[in-house]
Scaffold this motif. Structure first.
Motif, PDB file in Angstrom:
ATOM      1  N   ALA A  70      33.148  93.018 143.532  1.00  0.00           N
ATOM      2  CA  ALA A  70      33.719  94.225 144.140  1.00  0.00           C
ATOM      3  C   ALA A  70      35.174  94.227 143.662  1.00  0.00           C
ATOM      4  N   ALA A  71      35.674  95.374 143.155  1.00  0.00           N
ATOM      5  CA  ALA A  71      37.030  95.349 142.588  1.00  0.00           C
ATOM      6  C   ALA A  71      37.752  96.672 142.789  1.00  0.00           C
ATOM      7  N   LYS A  72      39.102  96.573 142.747  1.00  0.00           N
ATOM      8  CA  LYS A  72      39.946  97.763 142.928  1.00  0.00           C
ATOM      9  C   LYS A  72      41.069  97.761 141.905  1.00  0.00           C
ATOM     10  N   ASN A  73      41.366  98.926 141.373  1.00  0.00           N
ATOM     11  CA  ASN A  73      42.541  99.094 140.516  1.00  0.00           C
ATOM     12  C   ASN A  73      43.778  98.889 141.397  1.00  0.00           C
ATOM     13  N   ASN A  74      44.775  98.119 140.903  1.00  0.00           N
ATOM     14  CA  ASN A  74      45.980  97.851 141.716  1.00  0.00           C
ATOM     15  C   ASN A  74      46.837  99.094 141.881  1.00  0.00           C
ATOM     16  N   ASP A  75      46.662 100.072 140.990  1.00  0.00           N
ATOM     17  CA  ASP A  75      47.479 101.295 141.047  1.00  0.00           C
ATOM     18  C   ASP A  75      46.748 102.326 141.925  1.00  0.00           C
ATOM     19  N   PHE A  88      37.131 101.806 135.584  1.00  0.00           N
ATOM     20  CA  PHE A  88      36.981 102.393 134.244  1.00  0.00           C
ATOM     21  C   PHE A  88      38.351 102.482 133.569  1.00  0.00           C
ATOM     22  N   SER A  89      39.366 102.991 134.296  1.00  0.00           N
ATOM     23  CA  SER A  89      40.700 103.178 133.696  1.00  0.00           C
ATOM     24  C   SER A  89      41.298 101.850 133.244  1.00  0.00           C
ATOM     25  N   MET A  90      41.069 100.783 134.015  1.00  0.00           N
ATOM     26  CA  MET A  90      41.640  99.474 133.640  1.00  0.00           C
ATOM     27  C   MET A  90      40.998  98.943 132.366  1.00  0.00           C
ATOM     28  N   LEU A  91      39.678  99.090 132.268  1.00  0.00           N
ATOM     29  CA  LEU A  91      38.977  98.630 131.059  1.00  0.00           C
ATOM     30  C   LEU A  91      39.444  99.438 129.846  1.00  0.00           C
ATOM     31  N   ALA A  92      39.562 100.752 130.068  1.00  0.00           N
ATOM     32  CA  ALA A  92      39.964 101.642 128.973  1.00  0.00           C
ATOM     33  C   ALA A  92      41.385 101.309 128.507  1.00  0.00           C
ATOM     34  N   GLU A  93      42.288 101.042 129.457  1.00  0.00           N
ATOM     35  CA  GLU A  93      43.667 100.706 129.073  1.00  0.00           C
ATOM     36  C   GLU A  93      43.706  99.419 128.261  1.00  0.00           C
ATOM     37  N   ALA A  94      42.867  98.432 128.661  1.00  0.00           N
ATOM     38  CA  ALA A  94      42.850  97.157 127.928  1.00  0.00           C
ATOM     39  C   ALA A  94      42.437  97.397 126.470  1.00  0.00           C
ATOM     40  N   ILE A 319      35.974  90.423 129.024  1.00  0.00           N
ATOM     41  CA  ILE A 319      36.985  91.491 129.082  1.00  0.00           C
ATOM     42  C   ILE A 319      37.369  91.787 130.533  1.00  0.00           C
ATOM     43  N   PHE A 320      36.386  91.866 131.432  1.00  0.00           N
ATOM     44  CA  PHE A 320      36.718  92.195 132.827  1.00  0.00           C
ATOM     45  C   PHE A 320      37.534  91.073 133.473  1.00  0.00           C
ATOM     46  N   GLU A 321      37.147  89.820 133.217  1.00  0.00           N
ATOM     47  CA  GLU A 321      37.823  88.708 133.911  1.00  0.00           C
ATOM     48  C   GLU A 321      39.246  88.489 133.412  1.00  0.00           C
ATOM     49  N   GLN A 322      39.584  89.124 132.276  1.00  0.00           N
ATOM     50  CA  GLN A 322      40.977  89.021 131.792  1.00  0.00           C
ATOM     51  C   GLN A 322      41.896  90.029 132.477  1.00  0.00           C
ATOM     52  N   LEU A 323      41.309  91.028 133.127  1.00  0.00           N
ATOM     53  CA  LEU A 323      42.134  92.082 133.743  1.00  0.00           C
ATOM     54  C   LEU A 323      42.846  91.526 134.966  1.00  0.00           C
ATOM     55  N   SER A 324      44.069  92.042 135.197  1.00  0.00           N
ATOM     56  CA  SER A 324      44.761  91.630 136.415  1.00  0.00           C
ATOM     57  C   SER A 324      44.348  92.629 137.500  1.00  0.00           C
ATOM     58  N   VAL A 325      43.280  92.285 138.228  1.00  0.00           N
ATOM     59  CA  VAL A 325      42.658  93.229 139.147  1.00  0.00           C
ATOM     60  C   VAL A 325      42.268  92.500 140.434  1.00  0.00           C
ATOM     61  N   GLU A 326      42.304  93.225 141.569  1.00  0.00           N
ATOM     62  CA  GLU A 326      41.894  92.615 142.831  1.00  0.00           C
ATOM     63  C   GLU A 326      40.362  92.569 142.851  1.00  0.00           C
ATOM     64  N   LYS A 327      39.782  91.381 142.794  1.00  0.00           N
ATOM     65  CA  LYS A 327      38.308  91.300 142.704  1.00  0.00           C
ATOM     66  C   LYS A 327      37.746  90.229 143.635  1.00  0.00           C
ATOM     67  N   THR A 328      36.525  90.462 144.118  1.00  0.00           N
ATOM     68  CA  THR A 328      35.842  89.532 145.022  1.00  0.00           C
ATOM     69  C   THR A 328      34.420  89.336 144.507  1.00  0.00           C
ATOM     70  N   LEU A 329      34.012  88.086 144.389  1.00  0.00           N
ATOM     71  CA  LEU A 329      32.661  87.773 143.915  1.00  0.00           C
ATOM     72  C   LEU A 329      31.625  88.239 144.952  1.00  0.00           C
ATOM     73  N   MET A 330      30.562  88.907 144.502  1.00  0.00           N
ATOM     74  CA  MET A 330      29.558  89.446 145.433  1.00  0.00           C
ATOM     75  C   MET A 330      28.153  89.102 144.921  1.00  0.00           C
ATOM     76  N   ASN A 331      27.158  89.403 145.744  1.00  0.00           N
ATOM     77  CA  ASN A 331      25.762  89.231 145.306  1.00  0.00           C
ATOM     78  C   ASN A 331      25.217  90.556 144.786  1.00  0.00           C
ATOM     79  N   TYR A 332      24.450  90.473 143.695  1.00  0.00           N
ATOM     80  CA  TYR A 332      23.821  91.684 143.161  1.00  0.00           C
ATOM     81  C   TYR A 332      22.869  92.296 144.194  1.00  0.00           C
TER      82      TYR A 332
END
Ligand code: FAD
Ligand code: SF4
Ligand code: SF4
Ligand code: SF4
Length: 391
Positions: A70-75, A88-94, A319-332
């Motif tokens: 589960a994740a949120k853009n910091n902006d 999406f915006s964070m991945l695209a910016e990277a 690519i996702f794990e390199q982003l500086s993003v607020e994220k929490t590990l969840m179950n599928y």
């Protein structure tokens, strides 16, 4: 050669149109407002390339993600302009910061929904936010191939069937391609959306006593979050020739277009038997709304949007794990529990045919189809009784 005997056998990815060496496949809009390929048999050389790139003919196996967050853009500004958590915006910016190109869905100058690309961070705003109708792919896959062959990194975002179409179109893997798809409920008809908008514009013109031709669309947001992420609104803005603005905002539960969409009246026939969801698309990352997060992890829910991020491949994970993003590990399993669209197609409603046969106005049709008949009430009561008795 592509022969569509049953409309549900074509998701409209347009891979066949772009790959045909004779360019003898054109797109024709049907009476429901969807585009379907039509082969000019006189020019066709029976090479069957169109069949080889078709995602409905060439289906892949369902696959679970490697890891789910589960994740949120910091902006917060970007998150509020995005449908979910703004990932999406964070991945695209990277990708853009690394000299890459980003493909996504946006409005063209005539307010038709199309694919386009950007090489700048400012250009991302056009792609931000879900648009609930099918987008025209055009020559996007050909352009992706050109960029990849010239050594550029590419992020391509779209529905699962559009990602599967692109992968088959390319016919080989590229390390420099990042594919991002969405958890997909299904796509409504562009023709029906046009009908809805035309009716709305005519109503505004009538109420304001102005000529309908003086009104132009200025903005459309399907997921306006000023009423919250979970109770989002559809907002459109019109402008007249004197630059006066006319805004309309309605909760998704009240908006006539969203009501018809969420009752599945005008989805593309292929969406009731989807061939690309449940990890079949081959996308590196799948994004969606993390519905149910307020119960699973209330501490991260602020009703501004939380994304479900499914990392399907090692490239996506890296690519996702390199982003500086607020994220929490969840179950599928939690995503599946609250968001059936991630693995299951919706059922084709009996009222779909009635919708397309109706001669009433768009709004009158939705109003009449949304009414629960006495027969439906009885079926509901009997089903509930049966469930209680049989456990
Ligand atoms: C038709 C449709 C149905 C959806 N159904 C569900 C669902 O059932 N459950 C769920 O959890 N999420 C669903 N989503 C996905 C969700 O609404 C968000 O798009 C996704 O979570 C990404 O959000 P974000 O905040 O990261 O970025 P945003 O900025 O909101 O995402 C924009 C991205 O969506 C793409 N996009 C927008 N409209 C379209 C379109 N018409 N066709 C293809 N790509 C498009 C853009 O190119 C961009 O990549 C759906 C989206 C669409 C377009
Ligand atoms: S068989 Fe070959 S030439 Fe004919 S429509 Fe398909 S791709 Fe085009
Ligand atoms: S699904 Fe795509 S490739 Fe297959 S027939 Fe339809 S448009 Fe062509
Ligand atoms: S539900 Fe399936 S067929 Fe329909 S748009 Fe989504 S991915 Fe494509």
């Amino acid at each position: 050669m592509i022969r569509i005997k049953d409309k549900s056998q074509c998701c409209g990815c347009e891979a066949c149109v772009q790959r045909c060496p004779r360019q003898c496949i054109s797109l024709i809009e049907d009476r429901e407002g969807f585009l379907y390929p039509k082969v000019d048999k006189k020019s066709c050389i029976e090479c069957n390339i169109c069949e080889k790139v078709c995602p409905v003919i060439n289906q892949s196996e369902a696959k679970e993600p490697l890891i789910t967050y589960a994740a949120k853009n910091n902006d917060d500004k970007i998150r509020l302009r995005s449908s979910s958590g703004g990932i999406f915006s964070m991945l695209a910016e990277a990708v853009l910061n690394d000299g890459g190109v980003v493909f996504g869905v946006c409005w063209d100058k005539d307010w038709r929904l199309v694919f386009d690309y950007t090489e700048s961070i400012d250009g991302l705003s056009r792609f931000r936010g879900s648009k609930y109708l099918q987008a025209h792919v055009g020559d996007a896959y050909l352009k992706v191939e050109q960029f990849l062959k010239s050594g550029r990194r590419v992020l391509f975002s779209g529905t699962p069937c559009q990602i599967r179409g692109l992968k088959l179109f390319l016919r080989r893997e590229y390390d420099s391609l990042l594919c991002v798809d969405i958890i997909c409920h299904g796509v409504p008809s562009p023709g029906v959306f046009r009908r809805y908008l035309n009716e709305e514009i005519a109503n505004v013109a009538k109420n304001k006593v102005i000529d309908v031709d003086c009104l132009h669309i200025d903005d459309i947001q399907f997921r306006d979050k000023r009423t919250g992420w979970k109770s989002y609104s559809l907002r459109y803005q019109l402008r007249d020739n004197n630059a006066n603005l006319y805004s309309n905002i309605s909760l998704f539960t009240d908006n006539i277009y969203m009501r018809g969409f969420l009752q599945d009246f005008y989805l593309r026939p292929s969406c009731y038997v989807c061939s690309a969801k449940a990890g079949k698309s081959g996308a590196d990352i799948t994004l969606g709304d993390f519905w149910g997060i307020e119960q699973l992890k209330p501490e991260i829910d602020d009703d501004k949007g939380v994304s479900a991020v499914l990392l399907n491949t090692l490239l996506g994970k890296q690519i996702f794990e390199q982003l500086s993003v607020e994220k929490t590990l969840m179950n599928y399993a939690h995503v599946q529990q609250y968001n059936l669209a991630v693995y299951r197609s919706v059922a084709r409603p009996q009222k779909r045919d009635k919708f397309f046969r109706s001669r009433k106005s768009f709004s009158a049709t939705i109003e009449s189809l949304s009414k629960i008949t006495l027969k439906e009430k009885y079926i509901f009561i009997i089903k509930n009784l049966f469930r209680r008795i049989c456990g």
